[in-house]
Enzyme design. Structure first.
Site, mmCIF file in Angstrom:
data_model
loop_
_atom_site.group_PDB
_atom_site.id
_atom_site.type_symbol
_atom_site.label_atom_id
_atom_site.label_comp_id
_atom_site.label_asym_id
_atom_site.label_seq_id
_atom_site.Cartn_x
_atom_site.Cartn_y
_atom_site.Cartn_z
ATOM 1 N N THR A 260 -0.451 3.303 2.946
ATOM 2 C CA THR A 260 -1.813 3.308 2.401
ATOM 3 C C THR A 260 -2.415 4.695 2.552
ATOM 4 O OG1 THR A 260 -2.100 0.991 2.991
ATOM 5 C CG2 THR A 260 -4.101 2.247 2.545
ATOM 6 N N GLY A 261 -2.200 5.281 3.728
ATOM 7 C CA GLY A 261 -2.692 6.637 3.938
ATOM 8 C C GLY A 261 -2.057 7.609 2.966
ATOM 9 N N TRP B 231 -0.726 7.132 0.168
ATOM 10 C CA TRP B 231 -1.130 6.894 -1.227
ATOM 11 C C TRP B 231 -2.315 7.770 -1.604
ATOM 12 C CZ3 TRP B 231 -5.524 5.405 -3.806
ATOM 13 C CH2 TRP B 231 -5.362 4.959 -5.131
ATOM 14 N N HIS B 232 -3.202 8.057 -0.635
ATOM 15 C CA HIS B 232 -4.425 8.817 -0.930
ATOM 16 C C HIS B 232 -4.175 10.305 -1.115
ATOM 17 C CE1 HIS B 232 -6.216 5.062 0.398
ATOM 18 N NE2 HIS B 232 -7.287 5.434 -0.283
ATOM 19 N N GLY B 233 -2.980 10.754 -0.781
ATOM 20 C CA GLY B 233 -2.702 12.171 -1.000
ATOM 21 C C GLY B 233 -1.509 12.610 -0.175
#
Lengths: 367, 460
Positions: free
Chosen positions: B314-315, B317-319
């Site tokens: 999830t982390g 995925w943000h960059g």
């Protein structure tokens, strides 16, 4: 009601777009003093690299119907939100002011370059440096509490201490006369009154009294650079006062494009926005001023400067046969070469602190 | 193209709506597909082909699974191929340079970078198309046989660049059959306008405040806290404003997209926060990763492993940056803590306390999220335990933004919605309508001034 407003919103967008496209494009903005984006040409290359799309967005922002309305609306909204700053400008009493952020690295590099130049050429040139404080220092009392801004007087002190060449410290005299309209209220420049005090500080008893000159208010509707950023139509516009220093002087002024004139002032700018160009037609890489005195002074002055000089130089005209002005932002060659070729001995480096703090071009000509 | 631009508002939106309305019913999906591709191509004139490729591949994979209906092995192979292609493209464009950087710095190497610009929205549309092939594989949805309909789903412009992540199953029926009522148009326009105002009038100002606060030295606890606060308000109004605009636009074209935000700053635990923040993303990870891994119906160690994997990704995925991974794991940690330390989420605790705990954790998380440079981040984390007097510059900025901060804080709660909903009298409706109109005109003022208007999803 909701349905009506819903349709109004989409209609608002559509009609605004139509009006913008129907209205004739303006290519230059007097209020902002810059060229505007006109309708970009459709070119494959510009589309592929995305610049066409960016230009369209800028086009809409620049040419949109009702632009003044929208800009004032934004400025008013900011004020309603009790914000005192709009586009980096704050209102401090009667003055529009930009905070000062000290850029130690850049400024010290400029000082070093001047010192080096002075030491290398001590035998050849007499160097005088004058760095002028800005409104933010003089009208500090009216600033919003805790505004993050650095102390210009401290920085000017540092300049004085570190400089090997002569320096003219004008801080004190300007501070004493702060009530005397020595700066414009809405523009970043000083007035001729401010410039006169600096001239007097430099020439001491040799300075002619200000009362020798006839004063004339040439404009009462000067929207200064900060007026245009702040965009609040309720702020009064500025007044430009001209002391008729050049009366009776025989001037020949040559610009870097070869243009030759015999007058220091340009009244044609007074019905435009950028009225500070009244003085010497603004900034140019190299401006040569020749003065024919009845009795030759046998003195020539080289001035390396920003636009603050344009208000001060008039007072110097009676002391020199020739004054050449170089603006390092546009002049890219060696100062030493120029001064030697043209047999200059006296050099004045004149900047306002905002520019001196940020300038990167000066040191590139001091070799 | 972004919604909060003059080009979109003045030119694209009116033309798109008009051409959609006048086109005959059977052509509407085709028209919407063209509109959507134009929208994307405006910002990404080259990568638009990547979207078409991506969508085309998933269409073919779906058809293949339909063809091999009875042959489980082949179906599995097709699914695998879809996963490899989709995630491969995402990995190639988004993460390869990051991996090279990690290798270079760990082994003192000097491999050259690809330096490809990230295709906007790639993380969003990849997750959308993945939901399709996975659901077809699990026979939760039927195969889509219309290439135009499917490509339109993939490229649908309202949610293409910044979510919500609309799963295929959520929209399957609407692709084939939908009507746009007058209510849809009105509600859609209102929803869009609220989103626009959130983005332009609040988020952009909070971003400017954040930028100014990060210039303050020295850093002490007050500075760090207000940096976290301003970033938290900025990203909430930006992201939820974008989702509002997307949902509103969807309704203008007859779509009902899932909600993406539900007043996350009123959450009473971190678990609750993630039920309210970027809902479609957390649901995606839950349904397509966490549950397939076994969720919490496995042994304790495996469960811990699952949580770590899900929040690591999830982390990420943000960059493609270490701080985003830290950000994800940080939340994983608190989710685990909330399971073991039950008093944290106990019903006996006053709600106010639970909210304060949640907000505190989230506020610190925004520091981690906003500083991609880990050294810089550490300075602000250290600042949290440095109890010097606040620097005076902080007072100036807080005074400058005082009213806006109050508006933003109240606006991040459901107070406004409760007022509107509780009392749907004629007077309230009139007042709300006029208010929305004013918001739109004000937003135009800020857009024309070309003030600070950042697009923060370019990393996603």
């Amino acid at each position: 009601m909701r349905r009506l407003i819903g349709m109004l919103i989409i209609g608002f967008f559509g009609i605004l777009a139509m009006l913008t496209f129907i209205m004739k494009d303006q290519s230059f903005s007097e209020t902002e003093n810059r060229y505007l984006q006109t309708m970009p040409d459709i070119e494959l290359e510009a589309i592929l690299d995305g610049s066409f799309m960016d230009d369209i967005e800028t086009y809409l922002a620049d040419q949109i119907a009702g632009k003044d309305f929208f800009l004032t609306l934004k400025s008013k909204t900011e004020q309603a939100l009790i914000k005192r700053e709009n586009n980096g400008v704050v209102k401090a009493g009667e003055y529009l002011i930009e905070p000062f952020i000290y850029q130690e690295d850049k400024l010290l590099k400029n000082l070093e370059a001047i010192n080096q130049f002075y030491q290398d050429n001590q035998a050849l040139f007499d160097v005088t440096v004058m760095v002028v404080p800005n409104q933010v220092a003089i009208y500090e009392a009216g600033l919003p509490a805790y505004l993050p801004t650095d102390d210009q007087f401290n920085v000017l002190q540092t300049i004085d201490e570190r400089l090997d060449a002569d320096s003219v410290n004008v801080s004190e005299v300007l501070r004493q006369h702060k009530e005397d309209n020595i700066y414009y209220h809405t523009d970043h420049h000083w007035t001729m009154r401010g410039a006169y005090l600096a001239y007097q500080r430099w020439f001491n008893e040799k300075a002619k009294p200000l009362s020798d000159y006839k004063s004339e208010v040439v404009s009462t509707d000067f929207p200064g650079t900060r007026y245009r950023k702040f965009h609040d139509l309720t702020v009064p516009k500025d007044t430009i006062e001209w002391f008729n220093v050049t009366d009776g002087l025989d001037l020949t002024i040559t610009y870097s494009d070869g243009r030759v004139t015999d007058h220091y002032t340009y009244p044609e700018y007074l019905d435009k926005t950028d009225q500070y160009r009244f003085f010497l037609d603004g900034n140019d890489a190299l401006i040569k001023i020749e003065v024919k005195h009845e009795e030759k002074t046998n003195r020539k002055l080289m001035v390396v400067k920003d636009s603050y000089a344009n208000s001060l130089v008039p007072f110097l005209l009676s002391h020199y046969d020739e004054i050449h002005l170089i603006d390092p932002r546009y002049y890219k060659r060696s100062l030493k070469a120029y001064m030697t070729t043209n047999e200059f001995r006296e050099l004045l480096i004149l900047y306002n602190l905002h520019t001196f703090n940020d300038d990167q071009s000066l040191r590139h000509m001091l070799y | 193209m972004v919604f909060s631009s003059l080009t979109f508002l003045l030119i694209f939106l009116p033309l798109a709506l008009a051409s959609y309305i006048v086109s005959p019913k059977r052509l509407k999906n085709g028209v919407l597909l063209i509109i959507s591709l134009l929208f994307y191509a405006w910002g990404e004139p080259v990568y638009v082909f990547l979207v078409i490729f991506s969508g085309g591949m998933d269409y073919i994979h779906g058809r293949l699974m339909g063809r091999f209906d009875e042959r489980a092995g082949l179906r599995k192979l097709v699914l695998l191929s879809s996963l490899v292609i989709n995630l491969g493209v995402l990995f190639f464009f988004k993460y390869v340079d990051f991996i090279i950087e990690l290798i270079n710095s760990s082994f003192q190497l000097d491999m050259s970078y690809l330096e490809l610009p990230l295709p906007i929205g790639i993380s969003f549309y990849t997750f959308q198309t993945l939901s399709y092939t996975i659901d077809v594989y699990q026979k939760k949805v039927t195969v889509n046989h219309s290439l135009i309909d499917f490509l339109m789903y993939v490229s649908l412009f309202p949610q293409l660049v910044a979510g919500p992540i609309v799963r295929y199953e959520a929209i399957d029926d609407q692709l084939k059959q939908r009507v746009v009522t007058k209510e849809d148009r009105t509600d859609g326009m209102f929803r869009f306008s609220y989103g626009l105002a959130k983005k332009v009038l609040i988020s952009n100002q909070m971003a400017a405040l954040y930028e100014q606060l990060t210039t303050i030295e020295p850093i002490s606890v007050s500075v760090s806290v207000f940096i976290g606060l301003s970033y938290g308000l900025h990203i909430y109004f930006d992201f939820s404003g974008y989702s509002d605009m997307a949902i509103g636009l969807g309704r203008l074209f007859g779509f009902r997209f899932p909600e993406n935000f539900n007043y996350p700053y009123q959450a009473t635990s971190i678990k609750d926060f993630w039920r309210r923040w970027h809902i479609t993303l957390s649901q995606w990870f839950r349904d397509y990763l966490y549950i397939p891994l076994g969720g919490n119906r496995v042994g304790e160690l495996k469960w811990l492993r699952n949580v770590v994997i899900v929040w690591f990704l999830t982390g990420l995925w943000h960059g493609a940056s270490v701080n985003f991974i830290l950000w994800g794991l940080y939340f994983g940690l608190f989710l685990i803590a909330e399971t073991y330390i039950s008093p944290l989420v106990s019903n006996k605790l006053p709600v106010t306390l639970k909210r304060m705990y949640t907000l505190g954790v989230v506020l610190v998380s925004w520091l981690v999220f906003s500083f991609t440079d880990v050294n810089e981040l550490m300075r602000y984390i250290k600042g949290l335990v440095s109890f010097d007097a606040p620097p005076t510059a902080l007072f100036y900025y807080l005074r400058e933004y005082a009213l806006l901060l109050v508006v933003a804080i109240i606006g991040s709660t459901n107070v406004y919605k409760r007022i509107i909903m509780k009392n749907p009298s004629r007077a309230v409706i009139v007042a709300e309508s006029l208010f929305v109109m004013v918001l739109v005109v004000l937003s135009m003022g800020y857009l024309v001034d070309q003030s600070f208007n950042p697009f923060i999803y370019f990393r996603f």
